[in-house]
Design a protein around this motif. Structure first.
Motif, PDB file in Angstrom:
ATOM      1  N   PRO A 320       0.829  -1.215   0.000  1.00  0.00           N
ATOM      2  CA  PRO A 320       0.000   0.000   0.000  1.00  0.00           C
ATOM      3  C   PRO A 320       0.863   1.265   0.000  1.00  0.00           C
ATOM      4  CG  PRO A 320      -0.752  -1.563   1.671  1.00  0.00           C
ATOM      5  CD  PRO A 320       0.567  -2.047   1.202  1.00  0.00           C
ATOM      6  N   VAL A 321       0.293   2.427  -0.507  1.00  0.00           N
ATOM      7  CA  VAL A 321       0.969   3.732  -0.536  1.00  0.00           C
ATOM      8  C   VAL A 321       0.095   4.702   0.263  1.00  0.00           C
ATOM      9  CG1 VAL A 321       1.771   5.637  -1.962  1.00  0.00           C
ATOM     10  CG2 VAL A 321       1.992   3.269  -2.770  1.00  0.00           C
ATOM     11  N   PRO A 322       0.652   5.387   1.420  1.00  0.00           N
ATOM     12  CA  PRO A 322      -0.159   6.324   2.210  1.00  0.00           C
ATOM     13  C   PRO A 322      -0.744   7.423   1.336  1.00  0.00           C
ATOM     14  CG  PRO A 322       1.867   5.803   3.366  1.00  0.00           C
ATOM     15  CD  PRO A 322       2.012   5.207   1.984  1.00  0.00           C
ATOM     16  N   THR A 323      -1.987   7.817   1.666  1.00  0.00           N
ATOM     17  CA  THR A 323      -2.660   8.882   0.897  1.00  0.00           C
ATOM     18  C   THR A 323      -1.963  10.212   1.123  1.00  0.00           C
ATOM     19  OG1 THR A 323      -4.758   7.702   1.135  1.00  0.00           O
ATOM     20  CG2 THR A 323      -4.876  10.003   0.513  1.00  0.00           C
ATOM     21  N   VAL A 324      -1.582  10.553   2.388  1.00  0.00           N
ATOM     22  CA  VAL A 324      -0.855  11.778   2.723  1.00  0.00           C
ATOM     23  C   VAL A 324       0.560  11.359   3.121  1.00  0.00           C
ATOM     24  CG1 VAL A 324      -0.731  13.795   4.236  1.00  0.00           C
ATOM     25  CG2 VAL A 324      -2.958  12.913   3.461  1.00  0.00           C
ATOM     26  N   ALA A 325       1.537  11.922   2.405  1.00  0.00           N
ATOM     27  CA  ALA A 325       2.931  11.507   2.648  1.00  0.00           C
ATOM     28  C   ALA A 325       3.366  11.871   4.068  1.00  0.00           C
ATOM     29  CB  ALA A 325       3.870  12.117   1.618  1.00  0.00           C
ATOM     30  N   ALA A 356      -5.868   2.965   8.229  1.00  0.00           N
ATOM     31  CA  ALA A 356      -4.740   2.612   9.087  1.00  0.00           C
ATOM     32  C   ALA A 356      -5.221   2.061  10.420  1.00  0.00           C
ATOM     33  CB  ALA A 356      -3.855   3.828   9.306  1.00  0.00           C
ATOM     34  N   THR A 357      -4.366   1.296  11.083  1.00  0.00           N
ATOM     35  CA  THR A 357      -4.606   0.808  12.440  1.00  0.00           C
ATOM     36  C   THR A 357      -3.434   1.205  13.324  1.00  0.00           C
ATOM     37  OG1 THR A 357      -3.554  -1.312  11.971  1.00  0.00           O
ATOM     38  CG2 THR A 357      -5.932  -1.160  11.564  1.00  0.00           C
ATOM     39  N   THR A 358      -3.681   1.287  14.688  1.00  0.00           N
ATOM     40  CA  THR A 358      -2.618   1.637  15.630  1.00  0.00           C
ATOM     41  C   THR A 358      -2.894   0.968  16.965  1.00  0.00           C
ATOM     42  OG1 THR A 358      -1.407   3.447  16.698  1.00  0.00           O
ATOM     43  CG2 THR A 358      -3.788   3.743  16.404  1.00  0.00           C
ATOM     44  N   THR A 359      -1.814   0.839  17.779  1.00  0.00           N
ATOM     45  CA  THR A 359      -1.957   0.293  19.141  1.00  0.00           C
ATOM     46  C   THR A 359      -1.965   1.404  20.176  1.00  0.00           C
ATOM     47  OG1 THR A 359       0.450   0.025  19.277  1.00  0.00           O
ATOM     48  CG2 THR A 359      -0.829  -1.876  18.493  1.00  0.00           C
ATOM     49  N   ASP A 360      -1.833   2.730  19.754  1.00  0.00           N
ATOM     50  CA  ASP A 360      -1.842   3.872  20.670  1.00  0.00           C
ATOM     51  C   ASP A 360      -3.270   4.123  21.149  1.00  0.00           C
ATOM     52  OD1 ASP A 360       0.939   4.453  20.499  1.00  0.00           O
ATOM     53  OD2 ASP A 360       0.585   5.274  18.492  1.00  0.00           O
ATOM     54  N   PRO A 361      -3.447   4.837  22.374  1.00  0.00           N
ATOM     55  CA  PRO A 361      -4.793   4.974  22.983  1.00  0.00           C
ATOM     56  C   PRO A 361      -5.733   5.894  22.205  1.00  0.00           C
ATOM     57  CG  PRO A 361      -3.168   6.208  24.246  1.00  0.00           C
ATOM     58  CD  PRO A 361      -2.365   5.394  23.247  1.00  0.00           C
ATOM     59  N   LEU A 362      -5.245   6.925  21.523  1.00  0.00           N
ATOM     60  CA  LEU A 362      -6.030   7.896  20.724  1.00  0.00           C
ATOM     61  C   LEU A 362      -6.957   8.755  21.581  1.00  0.00           C
ATOM     62  CD1 LEU A 362      -7.002   5.845  17.519  1.00  0.00           C
ATOM     63  CD2 LEU A 362      -4.990   7.268  17.935  1.00  0.00           C
ATOM     64  N   THR A 363      -6.786   8.816  22.901  1.00  0.00           N
ATOM     65  CA  THR A 363      -7.531   9.721  23.791  1.00  0.00           C
ATOM     66  C   THR A 363      -6.518  10.373  24.698  1.00  0.00           C
ATOM     67  OG1 THR A 363      -9.509   8.343  23.737  1.00  0.00           O
ATOM     68  CG2 THR A 363      -9.311   9.896  25.558  1.00  0.00           C
ATOM     69  N   TYR A 364      -6.474  11.811  24.698  1.00  0.00           N
ATOM     70  CA  TYR A 364      -5.439  12.551  25.437  1.00  0.00           C
ATOM     71  C   TYR A 364      -6.145  13.672  26.199  1.00  0.00           C
ATOM     72  CZ  TYR A 364      -2.759  10.007  21.960  1.00  0.00           C
ATOM     73  OH  TYR A 364      -2.250   9.018  21.173  1.00  0.00           O
ATOM     74  N   THR A 365      -6.212  13.597  27.558  1.00  0.00           N
ATOM     75  CA  THR A 365      -6.938  14.561  28.385  1.00  0.00           C
ATOM     76  C   THR A 365      -6.023  15.524  29.124  1.00  0.00           C
ATOM     77  OG1 THR A 365      -6.964  12.976  30.211  1.00  0.00           O
ATOM     78  CG2 THR A 365      -8.854  12.948  28.707  1.00  0.00           C
ATOM     79  N   ALA A 366      -4.748  15.240  29.201  1.00  0.00           N
ATOM     80  CA  ALA A 366      -3.792  16.120  29.900  1.00  0.00           C
ATOM     81  C   ALA A 366      -3.065  16.989  28.888  1.00  0.00           C
ATOM     82  CB  ALA A 366      -2.794  15.276  30.686  1.00  0.00           C
ATOM     83  N   GLN A 386       3.434   4.676   9.341  1.00  0.00           N
ATOM     84  CA  GLN A 386       3.520   6.142   9.262  1.00  0.00           C
ATOM     85  C   GLN A 386       3.243   6.692  10.655  1.00  0.00           C
ATOM     86  OE1 GLN A 386       0.523   7.934   6.715  1.00  0.00           O
ATOM     87  NE2 GLN A 386       1.998   9.446   5.926  1.00  0.00           N
ATOM     88  N   THR A 387       3.894   7.916  11.113  1.00  0.00           N
ATOM     89  CA  THR A 387       3.692   8.519  12.435  1.00  0.00           C
ATOM     90  C   THR A 387       2.998   9.862  12.314  1.00  0.00           C
ATOM     91  OG1 THR A 387       5.857   9.572  12.395  1.00  0.00           O
ATOM     92  CG2 THR A 387       5.751   7.365  13.354  1.00  0.00           C
ATOM     93  N   GLN A 388       2.333  10.367  13.515  1.00  0.00           N
ATOM     94  CA  GLN A 388       1.617  11.650  13.565  1.00  0.00           C
ATOM     95  C   GLN A 388       1.712  12.200  14.979  1.00  0.00           C
ATOM     96  OE1 GLN A 388      -2.572  11.308  12.681  1.00  0.00           O
ATOM     97  NE2 GLN A 388      -2.726  13.478  12.055  1.00  0.00           N
ATOM     98  N   SER A 389       1.909  13.610  15.165  1.00  0.00           N
ATOM     99  CA  SER A 389       2.039  14.252  16.485  1.00  0.00           C
ATOM    100  C   SER A 389       0.707  14.830  16.924  1.00  0.00           C
ATOM    101  CB  SER A 389       3.106  15.342  16.446  1.00  0.00           C
ATOM    102  OG  SER A 389       2.700  16.380  15.581  1.00  0.00           O
ATOM    103  N   VAL A 390       0.470  14.838  18.343  1.00  0.00           N
ATOM    104  CA  VAL A 390      -0.774  15.358  18.942  1.00  0.00           C
ATOM    105  C   VAL A 390      -0.397  16.277  20.092  1.00  0.00           C
ATOM    106  CG1 VAL A 390      -2.893  14.767  20.166  1.00  0.00           C
ATOM    107  CG2 VAL A 390      -2.086  13.316  18.296  1.00  0.00           C
ATOM    108  N   THR A 391      -1.069  17.570  20.205  1.00  0.00           N
ATOM    109  CA  THR A 391      -0.801  18.516  21.297  1.00  0.00           C
ATOM    110  C   THR A 391      -2.147  18.941  21.908  1.00  0.00           C
ATOM    111  OG1 THR A 391       1.154  19.318  20.149  1.00  0.00           O
ATOM    112  CG2 THR A 391       0.248  20.718  21.903  1.00  0.00           C
ATOM    113  N   VAL A 392      -2.239  19.016  23.331  1.00  0.00           N
ATOM    114  CA  VAL A 392      -3.444  19.455  24.053  1.00  0.00           C
ATOM    115  C   VAL A 392      -3.147  20.822  24.670  1.00  0.00           C
ATOM    116  CG1 VAL A 392      -5.081  18.952  25.896  1.00  0.00           C
ATOM    117  CG2 VAL A 392      -4.115  17.079  24.525  1.00  0.00           C
ATOM    118  N   THR A 393      -4.057  21.924  24.418  1.00  0.00           N
ATOM    119  CA  THR A 393      -3.875  23.280  24.938  1.00  0.00           C
ATOM    120  C   THR A 393      -5.068  23.670  25.803  1.00  0.00           C
ATOM    121  OG1 THR A 393      -4.916  24.311  23.030  1.00  0.00           O
ATOM    122  CG2 THR A 393      -2.538  23.906  22.886  1.00  0.00           C
ATOM    123  N   GLU A 394      -5.032  24.918  26.488  1.00  0.00           N
ATOM    124  CA  GLU A 394      -6.070  25.414  27.401  1.00  0.00           C
ATOM    125  C   GLU A 394      -7.253  25.996  26.605  1.00  0.00           C
ATOM    126  OE1 GLU A 394      -6.577  28.541  31.155  1.00  0.00           O
ATOM    127  OE2 GLU A 394      -4.666  28.374  30.103  1.00  0.00           O
TER     128      GLU A 394
END
Length: 821
Positions: A320-325, A356-366, A386-394
């Motif tokens: 397979p080829v990712p849709t977004v590089a 896609a599938t992942t083993t990460d929780p996909l829920t971030y409250t802090a 493929q990897t992706q970053s997540v940030t939680v703000t006020e």
């Protein structure tokens, strides 16, 4: 001696012969003269004993005539009859079943021509003639009548052939659908032999062996030209299966999918024309990795079948080829939920789009930064990561503020709003009490507004913030605008609607006052003015305020109504009312009314003036006509109208009518005794019918012509002034007073005088009337038996005074008259 003899006994004879052969309606007549009457008659062999024999049949007859002296005379008759009425008949029957072309004919002989014909039933063509045409099968009759009314009837039975019918049946099928070797035959019944045939392929025999596949028609005609039609369906029979064009079909190969477009459809040939249908058991697209077998089926138009197999081979080797590089970083306020993280996809040459599938929780409250690792698997053993970053703000809505406000009611919505609302954030307002406006109110009151601030769409995971504030709205002032009312004229101005209004827009209502006994106008609460009479009305406009407005100061306007109505609306005379009277009103007092006055009441427009007053009396001291004029002046003084009221008081009947004897009524025309009246015309009525226009009324000249005690008499009299007066109804009482009167008095020489006496009938039988001059010389005498006698004075009588004397066995009366020339 002279011996005499009667004249010879003779007779003339006449006869009426039999009208119809075999009839008995003949007659024979003799008219006898001479001999010595009366005569007797003896008819032979039949005919009776009168001078005329009736009911005779054809044959010889004689009559023996005998007079009073026994002298006889014989007369002979031969009664004849016409030959018998007969007819020969012929017919032409219906040629085809249910046809109407039959005819029937009669040839009449005998009887007495000419002949008339009446065909039944109905009125067929030719009715009234010897031949009827256009007949259907059945029974027909004709009545033949000759000139003497003799009638015979002939009956015909019109027949028709049995209905012509045909059926066609297939004898053999065609070889192929395109063949013309099918066979069929037709069977016929009914009609008239022989038959002829015509098939739709021009064959003219009952059997046909050259028919194509399909429906065919044959027309059958009998000897009379009657026709019928039959149809037959020709089929065909084919048992040879199709042959594939390619004996061994090649394999089909692919990485992922084989569609119907990738597989050419094979062909086959057949012994009969027509398309060979090609089908398969394949379900496209074919995506199953490995080998799939397709079975092809060839079917000709007649259902003969051949099958053939073909292999399809699929083998996938590409990852397979990712849709977004490079996946975008995710930054969210408050927290990041699974639903906030779009699951990335990849494109596979066989599977298409993969999730896609992942083993990460996909829920971030802090608050903080996180990394997700995604994996793509095409199911055929090929994978990509493929990897992706997540940030939680006020949250950004914590800086929102909400402040209350106070307003004066102005009909518009007045409200408050939150401040410092972040871009993209939204607010939802509710208000109590509810106004339906959220954060605003229109009506007076105190309201609590609740604002629920919802974060912007980019902060879906932050909770809303709830704030409250107060709105206060106080009552407003208002004013009534009520313009002065113009002068109104009752007759020319219509009723109208008041137009006062309040500056608040609230509805105005009205009250009214007046000082007159009755209201000059009525004013509804909604302001409709219904003008009734002239006068002054004070009208007040009110507006009491409501929940949003303070009460307005009331405004008063006067309404002046003038009237130019000088008409009388009604006159009431002693209880009798005349509505909308004309200029002249006539009132006839009832005979039983013995009062010497009548009360008159005048009804006008309320403030119009009447010169005699609205109520007054008219004196009626004696029988006669009394008149009173009344002038009405309108309220505004611009118009006047004058009316005349005439009151008639009738005479008691016997104040004017004088009963003379028992059969005469006389009108008293003496002013000295009738109340001072002089009359020039008279109308006597009995039971409502005019009976006399003279000064007197007499029931008649004979002793039995008496007045009717049961009748109602009254009299209309015209005075010298032209007034027409009348009496009440009177009833007479019969009584003899032995009086004598002579009219006219004075009388004229040569003219008639009427002498009237009131004597009993027994005294009238031998009454003598004499006229004497003053010297006792008789100038005229007459005898009579009537109460009323007319006598013509001699032309030579001198102008002078005379004595009229009536003498009966027991009474004698005299009366002076004056005779003028």
């Amino acid at each position: 001696f002279t011996i005499t003899q009667p004249t010879a006994l003779t007779a003339t004879q006449s006869q009426v012969n039999v009208a119809c052969n075999g009839g008995t309606n003949a007659s024979a007549t003799v008219v006898t003269t001479g001999g010595t009457g009366a005569y007797t008659y003896a008819w032979s062999p039949s005919g009776g004993t009168a001078s005329t024999a009736t009911g005779l049949a054809a044959g010889a007859y004689s009559v023996l005539i005998t007079d009073a002296n026994g002298c006889t005379l014989t007369k002979s008759f031969t009664i004849t009859q016409p030959t018998a009425l007969t007819a020969t008949q012929s017919q032409v029957n219906v040629s085809c079943f249910n046809g109407s072309n039959a005819s029937a004919t009669v040839v009449a002989t005998g009887g007495t021509g000419a002949y008339t014909y009446n065909w039944t039933p109905g009125n067929p063509t030719g009715d009234g003639t010897a031949t009827a045409t256009g007949l259907t099968a059945g029974t027909w009759s004709v009545a033949i009548t000759d000139a003497n009314g003799c009638t015979i009837t002939k009956t015909f039975t019109i027949t028709q052939p049995v209905v012509l019918a045909a059926t066609a049946a297939q004898t053999n099928t065609a070889t192929c659908v395109e063949s013309t070797n099918g066979g069929a035959t037709v069977t016929v019944t009914g009609g008239t032999l022989p038959y002829t045939y015509l098939w739709d392929n021009a064959v003219t025999t009952a059997a046909n062996t050259s028919l194509s596949v399909g429906t065919h028609t044959v027309n059958v005609t009998d000897f009379q030209g009657c026709t019928t039609t039959a149809t037959v369906v020709i089929g065909f029979s084919d048992t040879v299966a199709p042959v594939p064009t390619v004996a061994n079909l090649p394999n089909i190969t692919a990485q992922c999918t084989v569609t119907s477009a990738n597989v050419p459809v094979p062909a086959a040939t057949d012994n009969c024309i027509g398309t060979v249908a090609v089908t398969s058991n394949a379900s496209f697209p074919i995506t199953l990795q490995g080998t799939t077998v397709i079975t092809w089926t060839y079917t000709d138009v007649n259902g003969n079948v051949t099958t053939q197999n073909q292999n399809v081979v699929i083998d996938d080797t590409t990852a397979p080829v990712p849709t977004v590089a490079n996946l975008p970083a995710i930054s969210m306020q408050c927290d990041v939920q699974t639903t906030d993280i779009p699951v990335p996809t990849a494109t596979d040459n066989c599977s298409g789009t993969l999730t896609a599938t992942t083993t990460d929780p996909l829920t971030y409250t802090a608050l903080g930064a996180y990394t997700i690792t995604w994996t793509y698997n095409d199911g055929n053993g090929n994978t990509t990561t493929q990897t992706q970053s997540v940030t939680v703000t006020e949250s950004a809505i914590n800086a929102v503020t909400f402040t209350g406000a106070t307003y004066i009611y102005n009909t518009a919505a007045q409200g408050i709003s939150v401040a410092n609302l972040p871009a993209g954030a939204s607010v939802n307002y509710t208000i109590a009490p509810d106004t339906g406006l959220g954060n605003a109110a229109i009506n007076v009151g105190t309201y609590t507004v609740t604002a629920v601030v919802t974060p912007a769409a980019d902060a879906p995971n932050c909770d809303p913030v709830t704030l409250t504030a107060t709105i206060t709205i106080d009552k407003a002032e208002q004013q009534i605008i009520f313009d002065p009312l113009p002068l109104k004229h009752l007759e020319s101005d219509p009723d109208f609607q008041l137009t006062a209004y309040a500056t608040s827009g609230l509805p105005v209502y009205y009250t009214y006052t007046f000082t007159a006994p009755n209201p000059p106008a009525t004013v509804s609460a909604s302001g409709w003015v219904d003008m009734l009479t002239s006068g002054l009305v004070q009208i007040t406009a009110h507006q009491d305020g409501n929940a949003n407005y303070l009460p307005a100061a009331s405004v008063v306007q006067p309404l002046q109504i003038d009237s130019n109505d000088s008409t009388i609306h009604a006159i009431n005379i002693d209880g009798t009312e005349y509505t909308s009277p004309q200029q002249n009103t006539y009132y006839l007092m009832a005979c039983e009314n013995t009062a010497n006055t009548v009360t008159v009441m005048i009804y006008t427009e309320a403030n119009a003036t009447v010169d005699q007053g609205h109520e007054f009396t008219i004196n009626t001291p004696a029988p006669g006509i009394y008149e009173q004029s009344v002038t009405v002046t309108s309220q505004d003084g611009t118009t006047t109208n004058t009316y005349n009221i005439t009151v008639e008081r009738m005479f008691p009947f016997f104040d004017i009518a004088v009963q003379k004897f028992d059969n005469v009524l006389m009108a008293n025309n003496n002013p000295q005794t009738n109340g001072g009246y002089s009359f020039v015309a008279y109308q006597w009525f009995k039971n409502g019918t005019l009976i006399s226009t003279k000064q007197y009324f007499s029931e008649g000249p004979t002793n039995n012509d008496l007045l009717d005690p049961e009748a109602e008499y009254y009299l209309k009299l015209t005075t010298v002034e032209g007034d027409v007066l009348q009496t009440c109804i009177g009833h007479v009482t019969l009584e003899h007073n032995y009086r004598l009167s002579v009219t006219p008095n004075p009388a004229t020489a040569g003219r008639m005088i009427t002498v009237t006496v009131d004597f009993p009938a027994s005294e009238l039988e031998n009454m003598q009337i004499d006229i004497f001059d003053l010297l006792g010389r008789r100038v005229h005498t007459a005898n009579t038996g009537q109460r009323i006698t007319e006598i013509q004075l001699p032309e030579t009588i001198q102008a002078a005074t005379y004595i009229v004397m009536c003498t009966t066995p027991n009474y004698q009366k005299t009366f002076k008259i004056i005779v003028s020339e």
